[in-house]
Design a protein around this motif. Structure first.
Motif, short mmCIF file in Angstrom:
data_model
loop_
_atom_site.label_atom_id
_atom_site.label_comp_id
_atom_site.label_asym_id
_atom_site.label_seq_id
_atom_site.Cartn_x
_atom_site.Cartn_y
_atom_site.Cartn_z
N ASN A 1 -11.38 12.06 3.34
CA ASN A 1 -11.33 12.81 2.08
C ASN A 1 -11.94 12.04 0.92
N ARG A 2 -12.28 10.78 1.19
CA ARG A 2 -12.89 9.95 0.13
C ARG A 2 -14.23 9.40 0.64
N ASP B 1 -7.96 9.95 8.33
CA ASP B 1 -8.01 11.26 7.67
C ASP B 1 -8.11 11.11 6.15
N GLN B 2 -7.32 10.21 5.60
CA GLN B 2 -7.38 10.01 4.15
C GLN B 2 -8.73 9.44 3.73
#
Length: 540
Positions: free
Chosen positions: A472-473, A468-469
């Motif tokens: 976001n990138r 998920d992180q």
């Protein structure tokens, strides 16, 4: 008229008093007559060493084959799923047998029963590499598990029976050696056989030690008469409920993570049926005049504390030993040969610290409650430091954690043994041995299930969070010349980091277990003195 009334009142106690006295007679009655007093001699010492080697043989057989399982599976062309049953069936038979081994040891005599169990363990181990197919190998492992499960309980019985009071704690240190030193030798020996000799030695290594301990037991221990008349009062209900109950629960714990726990009908049946049979077994044991488990011993505060602390301590021991090995294997692809120094660092110094801890507890000034609290505090410190691990940790980073265990493990195990056995008459030795060894080995299966279950859940959680992180990138993730290579490298790094975070979480779980055990210390146990002490002490 008055005299007759008084005589009648004297001869016929009230109904409640009669019931109470009858219940007390059932509880207090020993399952076997008190053994004759035997003078401790050098010859008996040889027999006790033989018993120590027999117990060590059982532990090494279990641990080495488990550590070498990957090579065994490769030799037999067995897949991972089929290979897990080799361990699960062995452990289920091993743990279930320990419930009943002391009864059979007293019936057939400790000497004959132990030698027979050693010979059976050697024989089935000799046959295992020649198994023509997988079902035959399963059956041989089950039979070897039954034979091996008969050995560790015998050591406590002979230590309580033959050792004089001033040496009793040193005998218990020998038992503690099999519970700490033995498992620590599993990985180094597995590495030795699989890397430099042959995988078959994982099964055959016990044969020289087995011959040695059979000779020592035969020459050292007195020959007691066989008590076959005990079969007239054999506790059949306890046997037919207790053996499958323990075997089912252990199987469910060891196969639960692979089969997805409650989502598997097989695991649900194993847990439910095993729990119902275990309840029936415990109820029967409470009212049984000749039980396998003397549950009335739980009225002794130190005995209850010892068993409850033993359960948590074994979870700690298994966790602290398993987490570094799994991390190094999965992140840095270590083989047993490369993780062996970690185990040897713990195993060899235990040969010194265990007798020293026994000497400390054998003094009147030492309070076993402070000793066990110190050991648990060191275990907590180990887990707290391990919770800060990163992906850069290699084998050298775990040396300090293992060094703390050199002091912590003897303190905890010896204090538990002292609390459980102090004040017990020899007639209660078989009951204490059955309950202690069953709880110890069942706790190891529980620890394995806990580590695997929690580890799987946390690894999935961390993997999802990392993905998920990363989502976001996306711009950062898309950089790179070779997209396919970059994605492979990225997936590898996510998997690696998830393992690191999971290992740190497992250390935190172990730290919570250590704190829970520390909180029990000021609540349950009472001060006891060494067995040689003549000062009255309460072990209740």
């Amino acid at each position: 008229m008055t005299t007759n009334s008084m005589t009648t009142a004297t001869q016929a106690p009230s109904v409640p008093q009669s019931l109470e006295q009858g219940l007390l007679r059932v509880i207090a009655a020993p399952a076997q007559p008190a053994p004759a007093r035997v003078t401790f001699t050098a010859r008996i010492a040889v027999g006790l060493v033989g018993m120590l080697f027999a117990s060590l043989l059982a532990i090494l057989n279990e641990q080495v084959t488990a550590a070498a399982m990957a090579d065994i599976q490769g030799a037999f062309l067995i897949g991972h799923d089929d290979g897990t049953w080799l361990t699960a069936l062995f452990e289920a038979a091993n743990v279930a047998t320990m419930v009943f081994a002391p009864w059979f040891g007293i019936t057939f005599t400790l000497k004959r029963f132990t030698i027979g169990a050693v010979l059976a363990t050697m024989f089935f181990g000799l046959l295992c590499p020649f198994a023509p197919n997988l079902p035959t190998l399963y059956m041989l492992r089950i039979l070897q598990g039954i034979a091996g499960g008969c050995l560790p309980p015998m050591l406590i019985i002979v230590a309580l029976r033959y050792l004089p009071p001033d040496l009793k704690l040193y005998g218990l240190a020998g038992y503690a050696l099999t519970a700490t030193f033995g498992p620590a030798l599993g990985t180094p020996l597995a590495a030795l056989w699989t890397e430099f000799v042959s995988w078959r030695m994982a099964f055959w290594q016990i044969i020289p030690l087995g011959v040695l301990c059979c000779v020592a037991i035969q020459q050292g221990l007195p020959a007691d008469p066989v008590k076959l008349e005990r079969f007239r009062s054999f506790n059949w209900i306890g046997f037919v409920t207790g053996f499958p109950a323990v075997a089912m629960l252990v199987t469910a714990l060891l196969q639960g993570d692979r089969l997805d726990w409650s989502n598997s009908e097989f695991i649900r049946v194993m847990f439910c049926a095993g729990a119902l049979l275990l309840i029936a077994f415990l109820v029967n044991e409470w009212f049984q005049p000749a039980p396998f488990f003397k549950l009335q011993l739980l009225a002794r505060r130190n005995f209850t504390h010892g068993l409850s602390t033993l359960l948590g301590t074994v979870i700690l021991l298994v966790g602290i030993a398993a987490i570094p090995g799994q991390y190094l294997m999965r992140v840095h692809t270590y083989r047993p040969l490369q993780t062996a120094p970690l185990s040897l660092l713990l195993a060899v110094p235990l040969l010194i610290t265990l007798p020293l801890t026994a000497a400390l507890l054998n003094t009147r000034r030492a309070d076993h409650r402070w000793v066990i609290a110190t050991g648990l505090a060191l275990m907590f410190a180990t887990c707290a430091m391990g919770s800060f691990m990163t992906s850069e940790w290699i084998r050298d980073n775990f040396y300090l954690l293992q060094a703390l265990q050199i002091i912590a493990q003897p303190m905890v195990i010896m204090s538990i043994l002292m609390g459980v056995t102090t004040g017990l008459p020899p007639t209660d030795g078989p009951f204490a041995s059955a309950m202690f060894n069953t709880v110890k080995t069942f706790s190891a299966a529980l620890a394995t299930g806990l580590i695997e279950g929690v580890g799987t859940v946390r690894e999935h959680f961390h993997s999802s969070m990392l993905v998920d992180q990363l989502g976001n990138r996306a711009l950062v993730a898309n950089q790179g010349v070779d997209a396919a290579y970059g994605l492979n490298q990225l997936a590898h790094r996510i998997h690696e980091q998830a393992i690191v975070l999971t290992s740190a979480d497992l250390y935190r779980v172990m730290a919570c277990v250590a704190v829970a055990l520390l909180l029990l210390v000021p609540v349950l146990p009472v001060r006891i003195y060494p067995p040689w002490s003549t000062t009255p002490s309460s072990s209740h």
